[in-house]
Scaffold this active site. Structure first.
Site, short mmCIF file in Angstrom:
data_model
loop_
_atom_site.label_atom_id
_atom_site.label_comp_id
_atom_site.label_asym_id
_atom_site.label_seq_id
_atom_site.Cartn_x
_atom_site.Cartn_y
_atom_site.Cartn_z
N GLU A 117 38.98 61.81 3.75
CA GLU A 117 38.53 61.06 2.57
C GLU A 117 37.01 60.95 2.55
O GLU A 117 36.36 61.17 1.54
CB GLU A 117 39.13 59.65 2.56
CG GLU A 117 40.64 59.62 2.51
CD GLU A 117 41.28 59.55 3.90
OE1 GLU A 117 40.83 60.28 4.81
OE2 GLU A 117 42.23 58.76 4.06
N CYS B 108 36.99 61.44 8.77
CA CYS B 108 38.25 61.56 8.02
C CYS B 108 38.10 62.48 6.81
O CYS B 108 36.98 62.69 6.31
CB CYS B 108 38.69 60.19 7.52
SG CYS B 108 38.87 58.95 8.80
N CYS C 258 42.20 55.03 6.22
CA CYS C 258 41.86 54.04 7.24
C CYS C 258 40.87 53.02 6.67
O CYS C 258 40.32 53.19 5.58
CB CYS C 258 41.28 54.73 8.47
SG CYS C 258 39.55 55.23 8.29
ZN ZN Z 1 39.39 57.25 7.27
#
Ligand code: ZN
Length: 147
Positions: A63, A61, A100
């Site tokens: 992040e 991801c 997430c």
């Molecule tokens: Zn994530």
């Protein structure tokens, strides 16, 4: 940092950097583009985008890309992260995309859940701000392993 202490100019800068990072998203499978901009306590900004993979599980991801870039450069103290997300090619006002669960857990490793701020950006002027604790209540972190 308390939400009230977060300056509007800082938020706008973080969201703009996240939007720029989002343009580098490699997401040929989900067609969902994410950008992130992580502010360290010493004032540096580390950006990240999501990077997908044909084998799927190596995907990471935006992040976590930002966090791992920072940690791999010796930085472990953070104030806030801005996240922008949306379907490929979407411009203008984006839908709010929250990190997430895996990314929230990585944040829990390095950040104080009561004060680390997560900014969900729709535009540089339109956003919502949450503490990590709000997005990951009773999170499990390093303190839980202290004897
Ligand atoms: Zn994530």
């Amino acid at each position: 940092m308390a939400k009230e202490a977060l300056k509007k100019e800082t938020v706008e800068e973080l969201i703009r950097k996240a939007l720029e990072a989002r343009t580098y998203s490699y997401s040929p499978y989900s067609h969902y583009e994410v950008g992130a901009a992580l502010l360290s306590k010493d004032g540096r900004i580390f950006t990240g985008c999501n990077i997908e993979n044909a084998a799927y599980t190596p995907t990471i991801c935006g992040e976590r890309t930002a966090f791992f870039k920072a940690v791999s450069q010796g930085v472990r103290d953070f104030t806030a992260i801005a996240v922008v997300a949306g379907p490929a090619g979407a411009l203008g006002e984006l839908p709010l995309g929250a990190p997430c669960g895996v990314c929230r857990q990585v944040m829990m490793e390095f950040c104080d859940p009561a004060s680390f701020l997560i900014i969900l950006g729709a535009t540089p002027e339109k956003y919502e701000v949450y503490t990590l604790e709000e997005l990951l209540p009773r999170g499990f972190g390093p303190k839980d392993l202290e004897g």
